[in-house]
Design a protein around this motif. Structure first.
Motif, short mmCIF file in Angstrom:
data_model
loop_
_atom_site.label_atom_id
_atom_site.label_comp_id
_atom_site.label_asym_id
_atom_site.label_seq_id
_atom_site.Cartn_x
_atom_site.Cartn_y
_atom_site.Cartn_z
N THR A 241 0.85 -1.19 0.00
CA THR A 241 0.00 0.00 0.00
C THR A 241 0.88 1.24 0.00
O THR A 241 2.11 1.14 -0.02
N PHE A 242 0.27 2.42 0.00
CA PHE A 242 1.03 3.67 -0.01
C PHE A 242 1.61 3.95 1.37
O PHE A 242 1.01 3.59 2.39
N SER A 243 2.75 4.61 1.39
CA SER A 243 3.34 4.99 2.68
C SER A 243 3.76 6.46 2.72
O SER A 243 4.44 6.87 3.65
N MET A 244 3.37 7.25 1.71
CA MET A 244 3.69 8.67 1.75
C MET A 244 3.07 9.30 2.99
O MET A 244 2.01 8.86 3.45
N ALA A 245 3.71 10.31 3.51
CA ALA A 245 3.23 10.93 4.74
C ALA A 245 1.82 11.48 4.58
O ALA A 245 0.99 11.36 5.49
N VAL A 246 1.51 12.06 3.42
CA VAL A 246 0.19 12.64 3.22
C VAL A 246 -0.87 11.54 3.22
O VAL A 246 -1.97 11.73 3.75
N TYR A 247 -0.55 10.38 2.65
CA TYR A 247 -1.50 9.27 2.65
C TYR A 247 -1.69 8.73 4.06
O TYR A 247 -2.82 8.43 4.48
N HIS A 248 -0.60 8.60 4.80
CA HIS A 248 -0.69 8.12 6.16
C HIS A 248 -1.55 9.05 7.02
O HIS A 248 -2.37 8.59 7.82
N GLN A 249 -1.37 10.37 6.85
CA GLN A 249 -2.17 11.33 7.60
C GLN A 249 -3.64 11.28 7.19
O GLN A 249 -4.54 11.39 8.02
N LEU A 250 -3.88 11.10 5.89
CA LEU A 250 -5.26 11.00 5.40
C LEU A 250 -5.94 9.76 5.96
O LEU A 250 -7.09 9.82 6.40
N ARG A 251 -5.24 8.65 5.94
CA ARG A 251 -5.79 7.40 6.46
C ARG A 251 -6.10 7.51 7.96
O ARG A 251 -7.13 7.03 8.43
N LYS A 252 -5.22 8.16 8.68
CA LYS A 252 -5.42 8.38 10.12
C LYS A 252 -6.64 9.26 10.36
O LYS A 252 -7.45 9.01 11.27
N ALA A 253 -6.80 10.31 9.55
CA ALA A 253 -7.94 11.21 9.71
C ALA A 253 -9.26 10.50 9.42
O ALA A 253 -10.27 10.72 10.10
N VAL A 254 -9.25 9.64 8.43
CA VAL A 254 -10.47 8.89 8.07
C VAL A 254 -10.83 7.91 9.16
O VAL A 254 -11.99 7.82 9.59
N ALA A 255 -9.84 7.15 9.66
CA ALA A 255 -10.12 6.12 10.66
C ALA A 255 -10.67 6.72 11.95
O ALA A 255 -11.57 6.15 12.57
N ALA A 256 -10.14 7.88 12.35
CA ALA A 256 -10.51 8.48 13.63
C ALA A 256 -11.54 9.61 13.49
O ALA A 256 -11.82 10.30 14.47
N GLN A 257 -12.10 9.80 12.30
CA GLN A 257 -13.11 10.83 12.06
C GLN A 257 -12.63 12.21 12.53
O GLN A 257 -13.27 12.88 13.35
N GLU A 258 -11.52 12.66 12.00
CA GLU A 258 -10.93 13.94 12.42
C GLU A 258 -11.52 15.14 11.68
O GLU A 258 -11.06 16.26 11.87
N PHE A 259 -12.51 14.94 10.83
CA PHE A 259 -13.06 16.02 10.03
C PHE A 259 -13.98 16.91 10.88
O PHE A 259 -14.89 16.42 11.55
N THR A 260 -13.73 18.22 10.83
CA THR A 260 -14.51 19.18 11.60
C THR A 260 -14.86 20.37 10.72
O THR A 260 -14.27 20.59 9.65
N LEU A 261 -15.82 21.16 11.19
CA LEU A 261 -16.23 22.37 10.47
C LEU A 261 -15.15 23.43 10.62
O LEU A 261 -14.61 23.63 11.71
N HIS A 262 -14.81 24.12 9.53
CA HIS A 262 -13.71 25.08 9.55
C HIS A 262 -14.18 26.43 9.03
O HIS A 262 -14.64 26.55 7.88
N ASP A 263 -14.10 27.45 9.87
CA ASP A 263 -14.40 28.84 9.47
C ASP A 263 -15.75 28.99 8.79
O ASP A 263 -15.88 29.67 7.77
N ASN A 264 -16.76 28.32 9.32
CA ASN A 264 -18.13 28.46 8.82
C ASN A 264 -18.29 28.12 7.35
O ASN A 264 -19.17 28.63 6.66
N ARG A 265 -17.43 27.27 6.87
CA ARG A 265 -17.57 26.83 5.48
C ARG A 265 -18.66 25.76 5.39
O ARG A 265 -19.14 25.26 6.40
N ILE A 266 -19.00 25.37 4.18
CA ILE A 266 -20.07 24.39 4.01
C ILE A 266 -19.52 22.99 3.83
O ILE A 266 -20.21 22.10 3.34
#
Length: 619
Positions: A241-266
């Motif tokens: 699988t991929f091991s680039m740092a950006v992919y590792h960070q993306l995978r971590k964010a997806v697994a732990a549901q790190e997505f939040t609302l930012h600056d009142n965007r949609i």
């Protein structure tokens, strides 16, 4: 043993015992006692008892199967090297048995299998609870003989628990063996029933199954190689699988549901930056139709570690099948479920068909989530255009129709990931297939830790510093396990259970703290040493390193030629991990790794210690 009941007919055990004591005996099996007893029983005679009963039952069933086949005039079975028999005056077969020289081989094979089987799930803990419950009356009687009733009643719950566990430890060997012999027989009976339902139908290949199970198909035994059914326990395999740092960070964010609302965007976003600067930018969760923020928030609740598994599956299948960076590949939901190691469901004829519709639906839901992921390499506040993390579309060219055709997609990683992949260095890593087999809900921490170690080992490949200690807070952050001092004991216990599970699954070769800690207060100051499996070290050793191997200096008295290779061969022969070998030799853990990889020249003192270890008795 005299027993009695109260006026209402409730069971109270023996004279002198009361219901309160019986209830206390149940509560006395706390996590500390359970852990201690589990370790004790694992290294007792219990596995040998189970192996003995299992061997007897399997050999009898195997010989009965051969006898049945002989009744159908299948005399080719008599040419098997391990089968011996006699004939009477009429040429009838009698006294069918196995050659004595295979008995030891079967013992060794089944011993390994039984230990692996018992290490799975909670079998050891179930055995402890069974023995605990079936010994309760004897233990309480022994306690009442040693202590006065008033003394027992005045004990604190903790002291009472310790006394109960200690008394149970003093059961004589005859009582212990007699009770666990019953357990072993019941365990084997239930296990064979499950095998009968799963594998041993009315087929001539049931004989092959027995030979696989008993280890009779080894070349030294001389058994002919015919059809090989699926083994009960497959060897560990690895996915790329991929091991680039950006992919590792993306995978971590997806697994732990790190997505939040930012600056009142949609839309929702997650930070992909790392302190070292190896990854930057943001991940964005949105839809091309700009869903309302409430809808996005509801959708992200479906993200979990199974979504991360789907990400790794896509990358593995794409790396395996694609011929160019822009090529899409066709992926079926069943391809991903196959990687999970799930068994296909049986059809009306008892044969393996497909997977459950709800399993495929879950894969489809995760595919939909990944299709809404975007990456902005410069961050959420920049004006750089974001690009999709994965390009996913339902396949319109699929030859399959109907329900199966509904679960096929054309997929490729998005341009941000492809561009990083083309940069070359340390952009792919190998990940144990057993990570996919872990439960995404009950073993989420195990999955996250395994992915983190996979990424970390690939990052450390160039220097070979696999055994470099990891700070506890760093790993806690990687798996999103929050440390709370008020719950420190439970958190430490869960953490150590996670590490033990990874070791039992052979996802890691071993782990240990860098020093002994006294209590939970200084636990966060510890570091963890985690050793990768030998297969990972061997695989990464094939990759050209940026550092040149050091030529060993000339030294009198001790030959340093190929010392690292000699060390590796001897360590593997003794079946030791690098950490175990380092401890036995008396040198640093990282030194063993560097020597075996040829990235360090041993000094005279280190070489002498290794040579002395070579001359010790084999472990």
């Amino acid at each position: 043993m005299k027993e009695f009941t109260n006026a209402n007919g409730a069971y109270l055990g023996s004279p002198g015992l009361n219901q309160e004591w019986l209830e206390k005996a149940q509560y006395a099996l706390n996590s500390s006692n359970l852990k201690s007893w589990t370790a004790g029983i694992r290294f007792s005679q219990v596995p040998d008892m189970i192996t003995s009963h299992l061997k007897s039952a399997l050999l009898n069933s195997y010989l009965n199967s051969i006898t049945q086949r002989l009744g159908e005039m299948d005399r080719d079975l008599l040419h098997k090297a391990h089968v011996i028999y006699c004939t009477d005056d009429r040429g009838n077969i009698r006294d069918l048995s196995l050659s004595p020289d295979v008995s030891e081989r079967v013992d060794q094979h089944l011993c390994r299998f039984v230990m692996d089987l018992l290490d799975q799930g909670n079998v050891w803990e179930d055995a402890v609870r069974w023995y605990w419950n079936n010994s309760v009356i004897w233990t309480l009687e022994a306690m009442s003989q040693e202590f006065e009733q008033r003394t027992l009643s005045c004990m604190s719950e903790r002291t009472w628990s310790k006394v109960y566990s200690k008394t149970l430890c003093y059961a004589n060997a005859e009582r212990f063996n007699s009770l666990f012999d019953i357990y072993a027989k019941n365990f084997v009976d239930l296990y064979l029933q499950s095998l009968q339902k799963e594998y041993l139908g009315p087929s001539r290949y049931s004989l092959v199954f027995y030979e696989e199970f008993l280890g009779l198909n080894a070349p030294a035994v001389g058994v002919q190689s015919i059809l090989r059914p699926r083994m009960i326990k497959e060897k560990t395999s690895y996915l790329t699988t991929f091991s680039m740092a950006v992919y590792h960070q993306l995978r971590k964010a997806v697994a732990a549901q790190e997505f939040t609302l930012h600056d009142n965007r949609i839309w929702l976003s997650a930070n992909l930056e790392t302190p070292s600067g190896s990854s930057s930018g943001s991940a964005i969760f949105k839809s091309e139709n700009d869903l309302l923020i409430n809808s996005c928030q509801e959708l992200t609740k479906g993200m979990n570690d199974e979504t991360a598994d789907v990400m790794d599956s896509i990358c593995h299948l794409w790396l395996k099948k694609s011929t160019s960076s822009q090529e899409k590949i066709m992926i079926h939901a069943d391809d991903i479920l196959d990687l999970r190691g799930l068994l296909r469901q049986k059809n009306g004829h008892g044969q393996r068909g497909g997977y459950k519709a709800e399993w495929r639906d879950r894969i489809a839901a995760h595919m939909d989530l990944l299709n809404r992921l975007w990456i902005n390499p410069a961050g959420i506040n920049s004006f750089t255009l974001e690009e999709k993390a994965f390009i996913i579309s339902e396949s319109k060219n699929s030859p399959e129709t109907g329900s199966k055709g509904d679960y096929i997609w054309e997929v490729r990683p998005g341009n941000p990931l492809v561009r990083d992949l083309q940069k070359g260095k340390r952009q792919t890593s190998i990940l144990s297939k057993r990570v996919f087999e872990l439960d995404p809900y009950r073993q989420a921490y195990e999955k996250r830790a395994a992915r983190y170690f996979s990424w970390l080992w690939r990052s450390r490949q160039s220097r070979g510093h696999y055994l470099e200690p990891i700070r506890i807070p760093t790993l806690l952050n990687a798996i999103h396990l929050e440390y709370q001092r008020s719950r420190s004991a439970k958190i430490i216990e869960r953490f150590e259970k996670m590490m033990d599970a990874l070791k039992d699954k052979e996802i890691i070769a071993g782990w240990q703290y860098d020093r002994i800690y006294r209590n939970g207060q200084d636990w966060l100051d510890l570091k963890l040493v985690v050793e990768p499996p030998q297969a990972i070290i061997d695989q990464y050793a094939k990759i050209k390193s940026g550092t040149k191997p050091i030529k060993p200096p000339k030294s009198a008295g001790v030959s340093l030629n190929n010392l690292g290779e000699q060390l590796r061969k001897e360590r593997l022969r003794r079946r030791l991990t690098q950490m175990q070998a380092a401890e036995a030799i008396g040198i640093d853990q990282t030194t063993v790794s560097k020597l075996e990889l040829g990235r360090r020249s041993p000094d005279f003192q280190t070489a002498r210690k290794i040579q002395q270890w070579f001359t010790t008795a084999s472990i």
